[in-house]
Design a protein around this motif. Structure first.
Motif, PDB file in Angstrom:
ATOM      1  N   TYR A 189      14.524 -13.265   8.157  1.00  0.00           N
ATOM      2  CA  TYR A 189      13.927 -12.675   6.959  1.00  0.00           C
ATOM      3  C   TYR A 189      14.743 -11.474   6.480  1.00  0.00           C
ATOM      4  O   TYR A 189      15.352 -10.767   7.276  1.00  0.00           O
ATOM      5  CB  TYR A 189      12.496 -12.204   7.251  1.00  0.00           C
ATOM      6  N   LEU A 191      14.628  -8.328   5.983  1.00  0.00           N
ATOM      7  CA  LEU A 191      13.886  -7.089   6.236  1.00  0.00           C
ATOM      8  C   LEU A 191      14.568  -5.898   5.560  1.00  0.00           C
ATOM      9  O   LEU A 191      13.915  -4.906   5.235  1.00  0.00           O
ATOM     10  CB  LEU A 191      13.751  -6.837   7.734  1.00  0.00           C
ATOM     11  N   LEU A 435      -1.464  -8.965   0.874  1.00  0.00           N
ATOM     12  CA  LEU A 435      -0.240  -9.216   1.640  1.00  0.00           C
ATOM     13  C   LEU A 435       0.548  -7.934   1.872  1.00  0.00           C
ATOM     14  O   LEU A 435       1.149  -7.756   2.936  1.00  0.00           O
ATOM     15  CB  LEU A 435       0.622 -10.253   0.926  1.00  0.00           C
ATOM     16  N   ALA A 438      -1.014  -6.344   4.781  1.00  0.00           N
ATOM     17  CA  ALA A 438      -0.720  -7.061   6.028  1.00  0.00           C
ATOM     18  C   ALA A 438       0.703  -6.750   6.504  1.00  0.00           C
ATOM     19  O   ALA A 438       0.940  -6.569   7.704  1.00  0.00           O
ATOM     20  CB  ALA A 438      -0.911  -8.562   5.820  1.00  0.00           C
ATOM     21  N   VAL A 439       1.649  -6.689   5.553  1.00  0.00           N
ATOM     22  CA  VAL A 439       3.030  -6.363   5.920  1.00  0.00           C
ATOM     23  C   VAL A 439       3.103  -4.929   6.447  1.00  0.00           C
ATOM     24  O   VAL A 439       3.745  -4.648   7.457  1.00  0.00           O
ATOM     25  CB  VAL A 439       3.971  -6.559   4.708  1.00  0.00           C
ATOM     26  N   ALA A 442       1.928  -4.812   9.887  1.00  0.00           N
ATOM     27  CA  ALA A 442       2.882  -5.396  10.834  1.00  0.00           C
ATOM     28  C   ALA A 442       3.910  -4.359  11.277  1.00  0.00           C
ATOM     29  O   ALA A 442       4.368  -4.358  12.417  1.00  0.00           O
ATOM     30  CB  ALA A 442       3.580  -6.599  10.199  1.00  0.00           C
ATOM     31  N   PHE A 443       4.275  -3.464  10.376  1.00  0.00           N
ATOM     32  CA  PHE A 443       5.274  -2.439  10.691  1.00  0.00           C
ATOM     33  C   PHE A 443       4.640  -1.173  11.267  1.00  0.00           C
ATOM     34  O   PHE A 443       5.265  -0.478  12.049  1.00  0.00           O
ATOM     35  CB  PHE A 443       6.053  -2.056   9.422  1.00  0.00           C
TER      36      PHE A 443
ATOM     37  N   LEU B 202       6.913 -18.922   5.239  1.00  0.00           N
ATOM     38  CA  LEU B 202       5.969 -17.917   4.735  1.00  0.00           C
ATOM     39  C   LEU B 202       5.102 -18.423   3.588  1.00  0.00           C
ATOM     40  O   LEU B 202       4.062 -17.826   3.301  1.00  0.00           O
ATOM     41  CB  LEU B 202       6.747 -16.666   4.264  1.00  0.00           C
ATOM     42  N   GLU B 434      10.500  -9.348  17.166  1.00  0.00           N
ATOM     43  CA  GLU B 434       9.077  -9.001  17.192  1.00  0.00           C
ATOM     44  C   GLU B 434       8.561  -8.735  15.772  1.00  0.00           C
ATOM     45  O   GLU B 434       7.471  -9.179  15.394  1.00  0.00           O
ATOM     46  CB  GLU B 434       8.877  -7.776  18.084  1.00  0.00           C
ATOM     47  N   LEU B 435       9.358  -8.032  14.961  1.00  0.00           N
ATOM     48  CA  LEU B 435       8.931  -7.776  13.577  1.00  0.00           C
ATOM     49  C   LEU B 435       8.906  -9.057  12.756  1.00  0.00           C
ATOM     50  O   LEU B 435       8.026  -9.234  11.900  1.00  0.00           O
ATOM     51  CB  LEU B 435       9.836  -6.741  12.929  1.00  0.00           C
ATOM     52  N   HIS B 436       9.847  -9.941  13.018  1.00  0.00           N
ATOM     53  CA  HIS B 436       9.812 -11.235  12.333  1.00  0.00           C
ATOM     54  C   HIS B 436       8.493 -11.961  12.634  1.00  0.00           C
ATOM     55  O   HIS B 436       7.849 -12.508  11.747  1.00  0.00           O
ATOM     56  CB  HIS B 436      10.995 -12.099  12.777  1.00  0.00           C
ATOM     57  N   ALA B 438       5.695 -10.648  13.520  1.00  0.00           N
ATOM     58  CA  ALA B 438       4.568  -9.932  12.906  1.00  0.00           C
ATOM     59  C   ALA B 438       4.475 -10.242  11.416  1.00  0.00           C
ATOM     60  O   ALA B 438       3.375 -10.432  10.872  1.00  0.00           O
ATOM     61  CB  ALA B 438       4.714  -8.426  13.149  1.00  0.00           C
ATOM     62  N   VAL B 439       5.622 -10.303  10.741  1.00  0.00           N
ATOM     63  CA  VAL B 439       5.625 -10.632   9.315  1.00  0.00           C
ATOM     64  C   VAL B 439       5.133 -12.062   9.110  1.00  0.00           C
ATOM     65  O   VAL B 439       4.313 -12.350   8.235  1.00  0.00           O
ATOM     66  CB  VAL B 439       7.046 -10.442   8.707  1.00  0.00           C
ATOM     67  N   LYS B 440       5.627 -12.968   9.941  1.00  0.00           N
ATOM     68  CA  LYS B 440       5.182 -14.365   9.877  1.00  0.00           C
ATOM     69  C   LYS B 440       3.644 -14.437  10.028  1.00  0.00           C
ATOM     70  O   LYS B 440       2.966 -15.129   9.261  1.00  0.00           O
ATOM     71  CB  LYS B 440       5.878 -15.154  10.986  1.00  0.00           C
ATOM     72  N   ALA B 442       1.507 -12.182   9.360  1.00  0.00           N
ATOM     73  CA  ALA B 442       0.838 -11.595   8.199  1.00  0.00           C
ATOM     74  C   ALA B 442       0.679 -12.633   7.088  1.00  0.00           C
ATOM     75  O   ALA B 442      -0.312 -12.626   6.355  1.00  0.00           O
ATOM     76  CB  ALA B 442       1.627 -10.387   7.691  1.00  0.00           C
ATOM     77  N   PHE B 443       1.630 -13.525   6.954  1.00  0.00           N
ATOM     78  CA  PHE B 443       1.580 -14.542   5.920  1.00  0.00           C
ATOM     79  C   PHE B 443       0.855 -15.816   6.378  1.00  0.00           C
ATOM     80  O   PHE B 443       0.249 -16.505   5.563  1.00  0.00           O
ATOM     81  CB  PHE B 443       3.007 -14.938   5.480  1.00  0.00           C
TER      82      PHE B 443
END
Lengths: 455, 455
Positions: A189, A191, A435, A438-439, A442-443, B202, B434-436, B438-440, B442-443
């Motif tokens: 992704y 980022l 969304l 949610a993002v 996540a961070f 996503l 890990e962030l990938h 978490a983003v996944k 979230a969607f």
């Protein structure tokens, strides 16, 4: 509070933690109007990545909000303090770590001033295009946080297009590396782009790998005077439809021209309703300028004045660059808006803005990155006059409302911060907002990064 | 399964749900080698957004995986079926909804073929630059899913830079609109860019607003022959360091040249170790071509051949475009890699790849978007030979390992899919991965969108 300061000091040099109330006060806000600022617990001025990590680990453990800051030239309140927060100023991390002419990249710390980077890469025959008006003061970290634009965007795009990779300290102090040093890359992704423009709400940028371009030839400009804003906007549409790609295409209305004359004594044409500036930075700009001049004439320009040389071009642009300061001086205070519409709707935007000025009985000057449809209606008012101030705030909202109605966005390049929070929710809609939340979670699950900004 | 089909059919036209096993089989994979494909439950071919929403609502309710597909020309297995999945083919949603020359945008459905859009916008004097080799077959939706590149990227960038806004059906069937129609905009997080290159993990792109450019003049090319790959790479560095911005800058090694001659009888110079193609699409390309020719000579080129006109330039490029097909024919099967390195490391990448070919006793042809440092080492092997196939797979991994060692990325433009999943984890590192995730989450909290791909 004592506990916070004690723990911060444990991992930071003594000059990096400031608690003196007078100094704190000088850090509490950026350059936006109408935005409240709270009282911070401390200003932290780290010199190194590890110090940023220590700051974030401490804030995370104690659930203290952190507001990252650059030069605080922002126009939306994104850098304003919240009560009890740490103001994390990245200005001391200001090293240019690498300039590589073969790979056409620069690697920099966030506190590097935009103009300093521009001058440094120019020595290698390179250019870093993003040029916000505040470029002599603002930092690259701040530019990344807000996704800054500038005059060059119609040809060269915005900050986001020049950020290849980032090192980011996360809310819990861990270090994330995003993106790449290569010209291309699609691994995972994006980022990097998610963080650009996120106004410090997802992490603290501590290093950036930036794309550079070859330095273009010096630009040559022309000025065209129009009997109405609509005619000038028509010229903009004709220029873009004909396939031209000017290096800049700027518009100033009569109010702005008068204000600039008042400030600079430049003698810009005050009977003109709108002035268009177009410039090209190609090896041979003369034929393009001629063609653009003809299009301006066809759209009803009363006068088309090409610059003789680069120096005369620069003079023309100085007027444009002075616009905001000049409008600020009209009534002592001004509020600059940043609505961007499809360029085919530019005339409607300007006409609507004139209507709003009349409706609220206010002076609103408009300058615009016309080639991008990015307008800066600037409301001039006397902050000591309560009623005028209220009308200024209301007209500001009416301008955003108009922008959305015309298929535009509430912010082309200044960001959301505190100023446009309610409007962002409206532009995004319920699904988009959900969304975003949610993002963000996540961070930053504890919500300590620049809370209360954006949404 | 019965329940799934019954519920799908309730909201879809009868021709939109396919369960015939023979037809299903024809949809199970894209063009990647070494990637397993499962058995889908159905192929769904929607005509409209609401039908995509119905499909996703159904899949979400029943927790059935959904694999979105375009033309299945991808090279990483991202479109391959997983057992029991819905293959959601967007090919029937293929309308060009709008082309606006003033705003320089096009609005399209995902199934539009890249070449069709290119031709359509050309009629308005506009260009949609991204030009993957498969441009005559691949869809815009697929290009967005993988973040496709092409030959033009060294000057014009990749797909991501042309996507302004998206309509996306989320995992639960809700519709998300991201981005804008305007030239600029920084309202909120850049969810548009987050979705570009996310390989269907996503959301399902059902509409895209794309930025267009003015059509440039026809390009004029030159070919330069080099006695070694290192000399050709040196020329690439000199060209970029001198500030040139060619419209393309491509490299073919001797193996590739021979394969192309074998296929096309073009008579490319086979004794040459590397051929460089450079092209410019400026109004007056002659001086630039001369300067680039001189730089090639200075880097050791044995011959520099400028094209006389656009037709001759096109002929030169046809050889380059035939490279992959030609290499495929060498031993019946080929695996194309997509490692991108900083262009200053291009010579190391080519030398290292030659070493890998020798070590594994394999034929590996290299063509490259040299100006971007984006190499396509292509392993030629006989799929009936088990040992050679094993060595081909191992050499493929060795090439990615080399790319990462040189500061590069495992994929410049083809994506990750199934093929490079393990390598993505390595490139991202633990925090990034890990962030990938978490983003996944979230969607797509239920993990039904293209599961098992990417990470």
């Amino acid at each position: 509070m004592h506990e916070l300061i004690r723990r911060l000091q444990k991992g930071l040099p003594s000059d990096a933690v400031v608690t003196d109330p007078d100094i704190l006060r000088s850090y509490t806000n950026d350059m936006a109007g109408f935005c409240p600022a709270g009282t911070p617990a401390a200003v932290v001025l780290p010199h190194a990545v590890e110090q940023v990590q220590h700051t974030m680990r401490t804030a995370h453990a104690l659930r203290v909000p952190v507001v990252p800051q650059g030069a605080r030239t922002g126009l939306s309140g994104a850098a304003n303090a919240t009560d009890g927060c740490i103001l994390l100023s990245l200005t001391r991390m200001d090293r240019i770590l690498e300039i590589n002419p073969v790979d056409r990249i620069a690697v920099v710390e966030p506190g590097v001033i935009n103009a300093r980077l521009s001058h440094a890469v120019a020595e290698h025959g390179l250019s870093y295009p993003p040029d916000p008006s505040s470029w002599e003061m603002c930092t690259i970290g701040g530019n990344i946080g807000t996704g800054s634009g500038g005059l060059c965007c119609v040809k060269y795009g915005v900050t986001a297009e020049y950020v290849l990779g980032l090192d980011v300290v996360l809310a819990d102090g861990r270090l994330l590396s995003t993106g790449r040093r290569t010209a291309k890359g699609v691994a995972g992704y994006d980022l990097t782009r998610l963080i650009v423009g996120s106004e410090g709400s997802l992490g603290i940028v501590v290093r950036a790998t930036l794309a550079l371009r070859a330095q273009p030839p010096q630009q040559l400009a022309l000025a065209a005077e129009f009997p109405s804003a609509a005619a000038a906007c028509d010229a903009v549409c004709r220029i873009m439809e004909a396939g031209h790609t000017p290096a800049l295409l700027e518009l100033m209305d009569r109010t702005t021209l008068r204000a600039v004359n008042e400030l600079t004594k430049m003698g810009l044409p005050e009977t003109t309703e709108a002035l268009l500036l177009a410039a090209f930075d190609t090896p041979d700009p003369a034929p393009q300028l001629r063609a653009v001049g003809d299009l301006c004439a066809a759209a009803g320009a009363s006068e088309v004045v090409p610059a003789e040389d680069a120096a005369e071009s620069e003079l023309l642009l100085q007027g444009r660059r002075a616009a905001l300061t000049a409008l600020d001086a009209v009534k002592g205070t001004s509020m600059i808006d940043d609505v961007c519409v499809p360029r085919s709707r530019l005339a409607d935007m300007l006409e609507g803005t004139a209507g709003i000025a009349a409706r609220y009985g206010l002076t609103i000057g408009v300058c615009a990155h016309a080639g991008d449809g990015n307008t800066h209606p600037t409301v001039c008012f006397d902050a000591a006059d309560e009623d005028e101030t209220r009308r200024a705030r209301e007209s500001f909202d009416a301008i955003m409302e108009l922008g959305l109605q015309l298929g535009g966005t509430i912010t082309g390049e200044h960001g959301v911060g505190l100023l446009k929070k309610d409007w962002l929710a409206r532009e995004l809609g319920d699904v988009g907002l959900e969304l975003h939340r949610a993002v963000k979670a996540a961070f930053d699950p504890r919500g300590i990064l620049n809370p209360g900004k954006l949404f």
